[in-house]
Write an enzyme that holds these catalytic residues in place. Structure first.
Site, PDB file in Angstrom:
ATOM      1  N   CYS A 110       0.861  -1.181   0.000  1.00  0.00           N
ATOM      2  CA  CYS A 110       0.000   0.000   0.000  1.00  0.00           C
ATOM      3  C   CYS A 110       0.894   1.226   0.000  1.00  0.00           C
ATOM      4  O   CYS A 110       1.890   1.260   0.726  1.00  0.00           O
ATOM      5  CB  CYS A 110      -0.873  -0.014   1.260  1.00  0.00           C
ATOM      6  SG  CYS A 110      -1.924   1.432   1.414  1.00  0.00           S
ATOM      7  N   HIS A 153      -8.907  -3.858  -2.150  1.00  0.00           N
ATOM      8  CA  HIS A 153      -7.992  -3.061  -1.316  1.00  0.00           C
ATOM      9  C   HIS A 153      -8.393  -1.579  -1.338  1.00  0.00           C
ATOM     10  O   HIS A 153      -8.468  -0.934  -0.290  1.00  0.00           O
ATOM     11  CB  HIS A 153      -6.558  -3.262  -1.853  1.00  0.00           C
ATOM     12  CG  HIS A 153      -5.502  -2.469  -1.154  1.00  0.00           C
ATOM     13  ND1 HIS A 153      -4.454  -3.057  -0.477  1.00  0.00           N
ATOM     14  CD2 HIS A 153      -5.315  -1.132  -1.023  1.00  0.00           C
ATOM     15  CE1 HIS A 153      -3.684  -2.105   0.036  1.00  0.00           C
ATOM     16  NE2 HIS A 153      -4.172  -0.927  -0.289  1.00  0.00           N
ATOM     17  N   GLU A 154      -8.670  -1.062  -2.536  1.00  0.00           N
ATOM     18  CA  GLU A 154      -8.982   0.376  -2.643  1.00  0.00           C
ATOM     19  C   GLU A 154     -10.366   0.694  -2.080  1.00  0.00           C
ATOM     20  O   GLU A 154     -10.561   1.747  -1.450  1.00  0.00           O
ATOM     21  CB  GLU A 154      -8.871   0.846  -4.098  1.00  0.00           C
ATOM     22  CG  GLU A 154      -7.492   0.683  -4.736  1.00  0.00           C
ATOM     23  CD  GLU A 154      -6.345   1.205  -3.899  1.00  0.00           C
ATOM     24  OE1 GLU A 154      -6.534   2.196  -3.168  1.00  0.00           O
ATOM     25  OE2 GLU A 154      -5.248   0.617  -3.945  1.00  0.00           O
ATOM     26  N   HIS A 157     -10.153   1.168   1.506  1.00  0.00           N
ATOM     27  CA  HIS A 157      -9.689   2.508   1.909  1.00  0.00           C
ATOM     28  C   HIS A 157     -10.872   3.467   2.070  1.00  0.00           C
ATOM     29  O   HIS A 157     -10.871   4.321   2.958  1.00  0.00           O
ATOM     30  CB  HIS A 157      -8.738   3.095   0.862  1.00  0.00           C
ATOM     31  CG  HIS A 157      -7.310   2.675   1.027  1.00  0.00           C
ATOM     32  ND1 HIS A 157      -6.603   2.864   2.193  1.00  0.00           N
ATOM     33  CD2 HIS A 157      -6.446   2.087   0.161  1.00  0.00           C
ATOM     34  CE1 HIS A 157      -5.357   2.409   2.036  1.00  0.00           C
ATOM     35  NE2 HIS A 157      -5.233   1.931   0.807  1.00  0.00           N
TER      36      HIS A 157
END
Ligand code: NI
Length: 182
Positions: A110, A153-154, A157
């Site tokens: 990341c 993953h994004e 966020h």
């Protein structure tokens, strides 16, 4: 052009915010930020440019990593030698996923985590993501393997979740046999 220092570090509490949906038309500032994110991610994956501009390589970035608590993200996926597919999606949602789960054998990375983190982060092997393009048109993206992981993953966020949250530091590789490594 974005620099490494423009990207929030994991210690920054803003990374824990739940980002808010965007409305259309996007502001000029958001459009500019999206361009900067794509530029950074692309250059960072081209070795000579990464060296020249001192960029850490990364394939995805969410707006909150620039301190902007809005639900948009960009992914620049290398599909050949300096050949990239670019994804920009606003208000993304995972609308379906495979049963199968996978993880990155080398460990996930990341741009906000400036250290090596070992351990397994289980992710769906395939996902379908729906959202909007920069003009507010509905889009649907089917992703598998590495690209599917990048979307998960994004999107995490946008919900204030870091990949490190999934890893038990006392047993970072537990349950490895339950998932397929890539
Ligand atoms: Ni990240």
């Amino acid at each position: 052009m974005l620099k490494n220092k423009d990207i929030l570090d994991e210690k920054d509490k803003r990374l824990r915010l739940v980002s808010k949906d965007v409305t259309f038309p996007l502001s000029k500032e958001d459009l500019k930020n999206i361009d900067l994110m794509v530029e950074y991610l692309t250059n960072s994956q081209i070795e000579r440019l990464a060296e020249k501009y001192n960029l850490r390589p990364g394939m995805g970035m969410a707006a909150i990593q620039l301190g902007i608590p809005k639900r948009y993200l960009t992914i620049v996926h290398e599909v050949g030698e300096e050949e990239f597919d670019t994804y920009i999606i606003c208000n993304p949602k995972i609308v379906s996923n495979s049963m199968e789960k996978i993880y990155v054998e080398m460990g996930e990375g990341c741009l906000s985590v400036n250290r090596e983190v070992d351990g397994i982060v289980p992710r769906y092997a395939r996902v379908t993501v729906e959202g909007y393009d920069i003009n507010g048109n509905k889009i649907r993206i089917r992703a598998r393997e590495e690209l599917a992981i990048a979307f998960q993953h994004e999107i995490d966020h946008l919900n204030g979740i870091m990949f490190t949250d999934y890893i038990d530091p006392k047993a970072p590789f537990k349950d490895a046999d339950k998932y397929r490594s890539i």
